[in-house]
Design a protein around this motif. Structure first.
Motif, mmCIF file in Angstrom:
data_model
loop_
_atom_site.group_PDB
_atom_site.id
_atom_site.type_symbol
_atom_site.label_atom_id
_atom_site.label_comp_id
_atom_site.label_asym_id
_atom_site.label_seq_id
_atom_site.Cartn_x
_atom_site.Cartn_y
_atom_site.Cartn_z
ATOM 1 N N GLY A 1 45.116 19.221 54.721
ATOM 2 C CA GLY A 1 43.813 19.313 55.889
ATOM 3 C C GLY A 1 42.501 19.369 55.099
ATOM 4 O O GLY A 1 42.504 19.464 53.860
ATOM 5 N N GLN A 2 41.673 19.859 55.906
ATOM 6 C CA GLN A 2 40.349 19.999 55.498
ATOM 7 C C GLN A 2 40.237 21.582 54.741
ATOM 8 O O GLN A 2 39.108 21.618 54.039
ATOM 9 C CB GLN A 2 39.341 19.767 56.504
ATOM 10 N N GLY A 3 40.965 22.353 55.147
ATOM 11 C CA GLY A 3 40.709 23.526 54.724
ATOM 12 C C GLY A 3 40.327 24.814 55.269
ATOM 13 O O GLY A 3 39.412 24.274 56.266
ATOM 14 N N GLN B 1 47.113 13.345 59.583
ATOM 15 C CA GLN B 1 46.279 14.395 59.702
ATOM 16 C C GLN B 1 46.803 15.627 59.799
ATOM 17 O O GLN B 1 47.541 15.906 60.632
ATOM 18 C CB GLN B 1 45.170 14.070 60.633
ATOM 19 N N LEU B 2 46.233 16.683 59.263
ATOM 20 C CA LEU B 2 46.440 17.999 59.097
ATOM 21 C C LEU B 2 45.325 18.872 59.322
ATOM 22 O O LEU B 2 44.353 18.577 58.813
ATOM 23 C CB LEU B 2 47.190 18.574 57.842
ATOM 24 N N VAL B 3 45.356 19.850 60.376
ATOM 25 C CA VAL B 3 44.407 20.779 60.525
ATOM 26 C C VAL B 3 44.511 22.084 60.614
ATOM 27 O O VAL B 3 45.570 22.706 61.102
ATOM 28 C CB VAL B 3 43.627 20.344 62.182
ATOM 29 N N GLU B 4 43.615 22.844 59.747
ATOM 30 C CA GLU B 4 44.160 24.163 59.512
ATOM 31 C C GLU B 4 42.935 25.086 60.407
ATOM 32 O O GLU B 4 41.918 24.610 60.744
ATOM 33 C CB GLU B 4 43.727 24.636 58.100
ATOM 34 N N SER B 5 43.181 26.261 60.859
ATOM 35 C CA SER B 5 42.530 26.962 61.858
ATOM 36 C C SER B 5 43.001 28.377 61.204
ATOM 37 O O SER B 5 43.939 28.787 60.969
ATOM 38 C CB SER B 5 42.404 26.723 63.201
ATOM 39 N N GLY B 6 42.003 29.398 61.835
ATOM 40 C CA GLY B 6 42.110 30.776 61.821
ATOM 41 C C GLY B 6 41.519 31.574 60.568
ATOM 42 O O GLY B 6 41.780 32.748 60.585
ATOM 43 N N SER C 1 46.564 28.848 61.120
ATOM 44 C CA SER C 1 47.626 27.982 61.660
ATOM 45 C C SER C 1 47.537 26.443 61.275
ATOM 46 O O SER C 1 46.036 26.088 60.745
ATOM 47 C CB SER C 1 47.166 27.796 63.273
ATOM 48 N N CYS C 2 48.321 25.716 61.432
ATOM 49 C CA CYS C 2 48.265 24.195 60.881
ATOM 50 C C CYS C 2 49.175 23.362 61.640
ATOM 51 O O CYS C 2 49.994 23.428 62.246
ATOM 52 C CB CYS C 2 49.126 23.989 59.436
ATOM 53 N N THR C 3 48.150 22.656 62.262
ATOM 54 C CA THR C 3 48.595 21.515 63.192
ATOM 55 C C THR C 3 48.544 20.064 62.612
ATOM 56 O O THR C 3 48.036 19.882 61.518
ATOM 57 C CB THR C 3 48.053 21.421 64.671
ATOM 58 N N TYR D 1 42.062 27.898 52.343
ATOM 59 C CA TYR D 1 43.512 27.547 52.393
ATOM 60 C C TYR D 1 43.582 26.355 53.033
ATOM 61 O O TYR D 1 43.149 26.066 54.065
ATOM 62 C CB TYR D 1 43.987 28.846 53.240
ATOM 63 N N TYR D 2 44.804 25.457 52.530
ATOM 64 C CA TYR D 2 45.003 24.345 52.932
ATOM 65 C C TYR D 2 46.504 24.116 53.231
ATOM 66 O O TYR D 2 47.438 24.804 52.720
ATOM 67 C CB TYR D 2 44.764 23.209 51.938
ATOM 68 N N CYS D 3 46.755 23.499 54.376
ATOM 69 C CA CYS D 3 48.078 23.291 54.649
ATOM 70 C C CYS D 3 48.370 21.543 54.161
ATOM 71 O O CYS D 3 47.381 20.836 54.084
ATOM 72 C CB CYS D 3 48.452 23.231 56.156
#
Length: 122
Positions: A113-115, A3-8, A21-23, A94-96
């Protein structure tokens, strides 16, 4: 499970800055190349930047050269997209993403990620 999660994401004025950010979970982020891709609704996805396992950066999009940078945190648990001097044309989701390879290539990404939405507007 990868799983990838973007934020910001958010609203930013033209000429301003934003950091995304991408975690990750389900794999060790530090061991793989991670890319940032953006998409405007109705248009094709645009691959913009990638950072390899060793920290090498590949810039895919001329439109972000000199304005956007990609990096990892010291602990290598996050990947950042620093967006400077943003323009209205940078408005997109924006996606990682990753293909669990160590190098940045043209290979299609397998995990996304979900974008996060970035809107550049006054």
């Amino acid at each position: 499970q990868v799983q990838l999660v973007e934020s910001g994401g958010g609203l930013v004025q033209p000429g301003g800055s934003l950091r995304l950010s991408c975690t990750a979970s389900g794999f060790t982020l530090a061991n793989y190349a991670i890319g940032w891709v953006r998409q405007v609704p109705g248009k094709e996805r645009e691959r913009i930047l990638c950072i390899s396992r060793s920290g090498g950066v590949t810039v895919y999009s001329d439109s972000v050269k000199g304005r956007f940078t990609i990096s990892r945190d010291i602990a290598k648990t996050m990947v950042y997209l620093q967006m400077n001097r943003v323009e209205t044309e940078d408005t997109a989701i924006y996606y990682c993403a990753t293909s669990l390879q160590t190098l940045c290539t043209q290979r299609a990404y397998d995990y996304w990620g979900q974008g996060t939405q970035v809107t550049v507007s006054t």
